[in-house]
Write an enzyme that holds these catalytic residues in place. Sequence first.
Site, PDB file in Angstrom:
ATOM      1  N   GLU A 174       0.841  -1.210   0.000  1.00 57.32           N
ATOM      2  CA  GLU A 174       0.000   0.000   0.000  1.00 57.32           C
ATOM      3  C   GLU A 174       0.871   1.253   0.000  1.00 57.32           C
ATOM      4  O   GLU A 174       0.750   2.124   0.870  1.00 57.32           O
ATOM      5  CB  GLU A 174      -0.972  -0.002   1.197  1.00 57.32           C
ATOM      6  N   GLU A 314      -4.930  -8.647  -0.112  1.00 57.81           N
ATOM      7  CA  GLU A 314      -5.684  -8.336   1.111  1.00 57.81           C
ATOM      8  C   GLU A 314      -7.147  -8.214   0.719  1.00 57.81           C
ATOM      9  O   GLU A 314      -7.497  -7.384  -0.137  1.00 57.81           O
ATOM     10  CB  GLU A 314      -5.202  -7.035   1.758  1.00 57.81           C
TER      11      GLU A 314
HETATM   12  O1  AHR Z   1      -5.017  -5.826   7.124  1.00 52.78           O
HETATM   13  C1  AHR Z   1      -4.942  -4.656   7.866  1.00 52.78           C
HETATM   14  C2  AHR Z   1      -4.313  -3.507   7.091  1.00 52.78           C
HETATM   15  O2  AHR Z   1      -5.135  -3.146   6.037  1.00 52.78           O
HETATM   16  C3  AHR Z   1      -2.987  -3.786   6.436  1.00 52.78           C
HETATM   17  O3  AHR Z   1      -1.913  -3.635   7.299  1.00 52.78           O
HETATM   18  C4  AHR Z   1      -2.933  -2.755   5.364  1.00 52.78           C
HETATM   19  O4  AHR Z   1      -2.143  -3.157   4.267  1.00 52.78           O
HETATM   20  C5  AHR Z   1      -4.387  -2.540   5.012  1.00 52.78           C
HETATM   21  O5  AHR Z   1      -4.718  -1.211   4.929  1.00 52.78           O
END
Ligand code: AHR
Length: 511
Positions: A174, A314
Site C-alpha cells: 500500500e 488483502e
Molecule cells: O489488514 C490490515 C491492514 O489493512 C494492512 O496492514 C494494510 O495493508 C491494510 O490497509
Amino acid sequence: MGSQLKVTVDSSNHVIDKNIYGHFAEHLGRCIYGGLWVGPDSTIPNTRGLRNDVIDALKRMSVPILRWPGGCFADEYHWQDGVGSHEARPKMINNHWGGIVENNHFGTHEFFDLCEQIGAQPYVCGNVGSGSIREMQQWVEYITFDGDSPMANLRKQNGQQSPWNLKYFGIGNENWGCGGRMRAEYYADLYRQYSTYVRNYGAERMVKIAAGPRADDYHWTEVLMREAGYFMDGLALHYYTRVRDHSIVIENPDRNRIYLPDPHANRGQAVEFDERDWFAIMKAAYRTEELVERHSAIMDRYDPDKRVALIIDEWGTWFEVEPGTNPAFLYQQNTMRDAVSAAISLNIFNNHSDRVRMANIAQIVNVLQAVILTEGDKLVLTPTYHVFEMYKVHQGATMASVELNTSSYAFGEETLPQISASASLDASGKLNITLCNVHPHGSATIDCSIGGYAARRATGRVLVSSSMNAHNTFDSPDIVKPETFTDVRIGENGFSATIPPMSVVSLTLEA
Ligand code: AHR
C-alpha cells in the site's frame, strides 16, 4: 422464479491456482503473538513456539501460501532485528497497530518454520516505505543464497544451514497509503529500482509482486502497468468488504488520490447487525467482480497474454472491533454473513482465475475476517474457516465455466443476484461446484445443465443457519459448521437442487 446454471467442463481449460486460497499474517494485534506464536516456554502446547492447535486446524483447511510480515507493518519492519537469539533482538514500536512494543521474537526463522509446519509457500513482503534497497537485497540473500556470502553465513550462524525456498516477494505494501503516501508515478520508479536487486539466488525464479491499487484506483493500475508492468509478475489489489467506506479520499488535480483514515467512520458491528447491513456486505462482496474486471481490462491492454497476475493480497470484511478490545488490534467476530460474503469472493476469484492467480484473506488468526480465533489456550473455527475448508477442492483443479441466470434478492430499492457459483474438475475426475444463496429469507431452486460431463452421483455439504448473526464462540464452537446436504437430485443432463437461505453449498459430482 428459479435459477438456471450451466456448467461446462473442458479438461483443456486453465487450472485454478491454489494460491487463490492464500492467507495473510501481520504483526497486528493478536495475529502473530498469541494467535500463531506463543513461544517455546508457553504452557500452551507448541512446536518450537508455534501453537499446535492452530497448526493442526490450518493443516486441515489447507493453506497454500502465507503472506508476511504485513500489511502496513511491512514498511516499518527491519528484518535484521528479527534474527539471532531472542534475547539479543532489539525491540521496536509497532506504530501502525497501537504503538505497542514488539519484541521481534517472531522473525524470518520463525516464519519459515510456520510455513513448513502448515505446508504453505512463504510470501514475504519487503520494506520500501522506510527501508533501503540494500536491506531488501540482503534479506533475499539471507533467505535464499546457498554459498559463502555475508548474509548466507549470518543465516548459518543463526542456525539455518540450507537456504529456504522463497518464490514470492512483495515490493512494499500500500505505498499509496501507509507504505509511504507515494504517487503512482513515483512508486512505479521505485518498484523498478527495488525489484532490480531482488535476485534469483535460489532454484526458482522469484515472482515479484508490485504494490497495487486500493479498490477502484484505476489510475494506479494504469500507471504501474504502463511504467513497470514489464518488470513485475504480479500486481496486488487490496479490497475490503465494508458496510460503508471508512476512508476520506482526496482527489487532487493530477488524479493522484490521497487516502486518509476517517476517525469518525462507523464500520458497523460484526455480530449485532440487521438486514440492511447484511445487504450492504453482500453488495460490497459482489463489487469484487467489477473491480477484478476493470483492473484486468487495464492489465489486458499492457499484457494481453496475462503474464502478470492480478493478486488480491488483502481482502475480507472489516467491522468495528469487538466491544472492550483494543481498537488498533482489529479483532472481530465472524458470522454467517462473513461466510456467505467469502463464498461470493472465492467464486469470483475462481471464475476470473485466468488473471487472478493469488488472493490472501486478511487475516489468518484473530484479525479482521479470521479463519481462527483464539483466547488464551482456547481456539474456535469461524464460519469463514468452514468456507475455505469446503472450497479447498478447487485448489489446483481445472476451472469449469459457469453461466448463471439467477433469481434476485431484493432489499429496499436494490437487488442482487441471489446465487453465486463456481466449478472445477479435480485430478480424480470429480466435478466440484460451490454455490451460495445470499438471500436471508428465501431458498433458491436451481436447475443445472452440465456440458462435457455425465454426472451419475452427487454428494454435498452445506453451511447454513437460521440466523444471519450466527457465529461460533469459545463456549459454543459448533453453532455454525458444515452438514451433509441432501437436497440435490441428479437428472438427465445435470441436477436440480434447493439451496437454503443464507447458505454455502459444495457439491461433488461423479461420473
Ligand atoms: O489488514 C490490515 C491492514 O489493512 C494492512 O496492514 C494494510 O495493508 C491494510 O490497509
